[in-house]
Design an enzyme around this catalytic site. Structure first.
Site, PDB file in Angstrom:
ATOM      1  N   HIS A  93       0.815  -1.216   0.000  1.00 25.28           N
ATOM      2  CA  HIS A  93       0.000   0.000   0.000  1.00 25.28           C
ATOM      3  C   HIS A  93       0.852   1.270   0.000  1.00 25.28           C
ATOM      4  O   HIS A  93       0.354   2.353  -0.307  1.00 25.28           O
ATOM      5  CB  HIS A  93      -0.975  -0.003   1.192  1.00 25.28           C
ATOM      6  CG  HIS A  93      -0.349   0.255   2.515  1.00 25.28           C
ATOM      7  ND1 HIS A  93      -0.058  -0.755   3.408  1.00 25.28           N
ATOM      8  CD2 HIS A  93       0.048   1.390   3.117  1.00 25.28           C
ATOM      9  CE1 HIS A  93       0.479  -0.231   4.496  1.00 25.28           C
ATOM     10  NE2 HIS A  93       0.551   1.061   4.341  1.00 25.28           N
TER      11      HIS A  93
ATOM     12  N   ASP B 123       0.202  -7.639   1.500  1.00 32.66           N
ATOM     13  CA  ASP B 123       0.619  -6.242   1.606  1.00 32.66           C
ATOM     14  C   ASP B 123       2.133  -6.106   1.616  1.00 32.66           C
ATOM     15  O   ASP B 123       2.702  -5.308   2.372  1.00 32.66           O
ATOM     16  CB  ASP B 123       0.020  -5.572   2.843  1.00 32.66           C
ATOM     17  CG  ASP B 123       0.002  -4.041   2.717  1.00 32.66           C
ATOM     18  OD1 ASP B 123       0.266  -3.547   1.609  1.00 32.66           O
ATOM     19  OD2 ASP B 123      -0.266  -3.361   3.730  1.00 32.66           O
TER      20      ASP B 123
ATOM     21  N   GLY C 158       3.572   7.028   8.002  1.00 32.07           N
ATOM     22  CA  GLY C 158       4.939   7.159   7.493  1.00 32.07           C
ATOM     23  C   GLY C 158       5.805   5.992   7.887  1.00 32.07           C
ATOM     24  O   GLY C 158       6.873   5.773   7.307  1.00 32.07           O
TER      25      GLY C 158
ATOM     26  N   SER D  68       4.810   2.771   7.731  1.00 33.38           N
ATOM     27  CA  SER D  68       4.458   1.571   6.985  1.00 33.38           C
ATOM     28  C   SER D  68       5.628   1.085   6.143  1.00 33.38           C
ATOM     29  O   SER D  68       6.266   1.860   5.431  1.00 33.38           O
ATOM     30  CB  SER D  68       3.279   1.845   6.056  1.00 33.38           C
ATOM     31  OG  SER D  68       2.095   1.971   6.782  1.00 33.38           O
TER      32      SER D  68
ATOM     33  N   LEU E  47      -4.377 -25.593   0.490  1.00 32.07           N
ATOM     34  CA  LEU E  47      -4.718 -26.829   1.181  1.00 32.07           C
ATOM     35  C   LEU E  47      -5.964 -27.465   0.576  1.00 32.07           C
ATOM     36  O   LEU E  47      -6.060 -28.683   0.462  1.00 32.07           O
ATOM     37  CB  LEU E  47      -4.938 -26.532   2.668  1.00 32.07           C
ATOM     38  CG  LEU E  47      -5.042 -27.688   3.655  1.00 32.07           C
ATOM     39  CD1 LEU E  47      -3.778 -28.528   3.623  1.00 32.07           C
ATOM     40  CD2 LEU E  47      -5.273 -27.151   5.066  1.00 32.07           C
ATOM     41  N   GLY E  48      -6.915 -26.616   0.199  1.00 31.53           N
ATOM     42  CA  GLY E  48      -8.129 -27.125  -0.432  1.00 31.53           C
ATOM     43  C   GLY E  48      -9.270 -27.352   0.541  1.00 31.53           C
ATOM     44  O   GLY E  48     -10.024 -28.325   0.405  1.00 31.53           O
TER      45      GLY E  48
END
Length: 476
Positions: A118, A148, A223, A225, A280-281
């Site tokens: 982001h 992210d 600031g 992040s 994994l399903g």
């Protein structure tokens, strides 16, 4: 910061600590002596483990040289002059540029940097400033919105990468430092403790999102992040990502992507150009007291399997609906975020051991994880095709047109990483006109784009999947 959670905003942090000396009064039959003792360099915690306060300084001094200030320029729409022609493609638009800031962590001597997706999403340009004030243009190597995480690269020498630690070794109550650039205050260091692990806060708005954050009480602000969360050895244990707040600034808790998950995503992007996601399903949910009572379970924690995908690795291994996953690779699992963190750190073809509770009996099953197609192939990113927009498209079928009540249109199947993505055009958007010309196929779109001259603008009109009309304007 561009994200919020309930009112959750993006950032990082920590708190500072200090020790003061003391005096001791000693009585004597002949005289009174006031003696000032040296401040002890080691203080012991309740379990007897020593805290070396000098370690805070050493870790901070190591980390600040490996954390960078990330500056971005994001194009957010256009100013259209009413005095320079009518319509787009005539050079009558001035882009509106918004500047953003964040942090990043140097992870290799040859210039690779990890940050939050982001922080650099839709950026027209990315600039990195080192702790010694050297500045470089950064190349975006790749991104993974589901975690992210993003990877940048700069052409620089004399870089000091952080050592990446095993985030699984973190313990509750352990001291950590957060390093970043809040409010453009370069190389800010704060401290706190690990408050929780495997925390999901529903901040990543992506399908198949993986949230298993390290929660700390480190004070963080906009600031930070993409900055570093380090242990007292100065090793990277997390990428600071979000804070819990009602004001936009720090109010008590911050959240970081664990270093193990971040490292896997970074390695995939560098080696393959995209993340190799393992599956994994199963469809899963947290075991709660209510769910336990509803299904007469013997457990109040764990991951309940609500369904097993046909033909998946889980079905092949013998997992069944109603099983409760309690461990994976001998690591206890109490909620879905912990399971997803482990699976997210694996690739298709990796083997795992899953322990489940079935009807009060524990059993362990071995299985091989697959990709979304149900096989173990690893996929490399496709090279650029020459499509300046950078996306892929599909014309609407006649059935689609009837359902959407449209006469024409083209669906954005993938916005890619080019101009389309930078302008914020989302996946699933239905384009009906480009520069006021109706389009019904990818060829129609590319034909209009081919007529655009450098510096001219492009206007895309259409509808979101929910039927809401929208438009995007950007330069070429």
């Amino acid at each position: 910061m561009k994200q919020t959670l309930s009112t959750l905003a993006v950032a990082i942090a920590g708190g500072a600590a200090a020790v003061v000396g003391y005096t001791q009064l000693v009585d004597s039959p002949q005289q009174v002596v006031i003696q000032q003792n040296q401040t002890p360099s080691v203080i012991r915690t309740a379990n007897g483990a020593p805290i070396q306060w000098d370690s805070f300084s050493e870790a901070a001094e190591m980390a600040v040289n490996s954390v960078v200030h990330v500056k971005t320029a994001v194009e957010q729409g256009y100013y259209v002059s009413p005095f320079r022609g009518f319509g787009f493609g005539q050079g009558n638009m001035t882009p509106r540029i918004v500047e953003g800031t964040g942090s990043g962590v140097i992870i290799s001597e040859n210039g690779y940097i990890v940050t939050n997706n982001h922080v650099i999403a839709n950026a027209q340009s990315v600039e990195v400033m080192l702790n010694d004030n050297r500045e470089y243009e950064a190349e975006v190597i790749g991104t993974d919105p589901t975690t992210d995480i993003a990877v940048l690269k700069i052409a620089a020498e004399g870089l000091q990468p952080l050592t990446i630690a095993n985030s699984d070794d973190l313990r509750l109550g352990q001291w950590v430092l957060a390093v970043g650039n809040p409010f453009n205050l370069n190389s800010t260091v704060t401290a706190g403790i690990v408050s929780a692990k495997g925390r999901s806060i529903n901040i990543i708005d992506e399908q198949s999102a993986i949230e298993s954050f390290i929660q700390t009480d480190a004070a963080v602000n906009p600031g930070n992040s993409g900055g570093a969360l380090v242990n007292l050895n100065g090793d990277l244990v997390g990428i600071n990502t979000a804070i819990s707040t009602h004001t936009g600034s720090f109010e008590g808790y911050s959240f970081a992507v664990p270093s193990n998950l971040a490292r896997k995503v970074v390695d995939d992007i560098i080696e393959y150009g995209q993340v190799q996601r393992a599956y994994l399903g199963v469809n899963i949910t947290n075991v709660t007291p209510e769910l336990s009572e509803q299904f007469d379970l013997d457990l109040n924690t764990g991951v309940y399997i609500a369904d097993v995908v046909e033909g998946s690795a889980a079905e092949d291994a013998g997992l069944e609906r109603g099983d409760v996953i309690t461990q994976i690779n001998n690591r206890p699992v109490t909620r879905t975020s912990e399971l997803l963190e482990v699976i997210g750190s694996k690739r298709p073809g990796d083997a795992v051991q899953v322990t489940v509770d079935r009807g009060g009996n524990s059993r362990s099953l071995n299985l091989t994880l697959t990709n979304s197609s149900g096989n173990t192939d690893l996929v490399r990113a496709e090279p650029e095709t020459g499509n300046e927009l950078g996306g892929t498209f599909r014309g609407l079928s006649e059935a689609d047109k009837r359902q959407l009540k449209l006469r024409n249109g083209v669906v954005v199947t993938d916005p890619g990483t080019g101009e389309l993505a930078k302008a914020g055009v989302p996946r699933g958007f239905v384009i009906t006109k480009v520069n006021n010309q109706r389009v019904d196929s990818e060829e129609d779109i590319l034909a209009v784009v081919a007529e655009i001259k450098p510096g001219d603008g492009l206007l895309i009109q259409g509808y979101h999947p929910n039927g809401k009309p929208d438009f995007f304007a950007f330069g070429m």
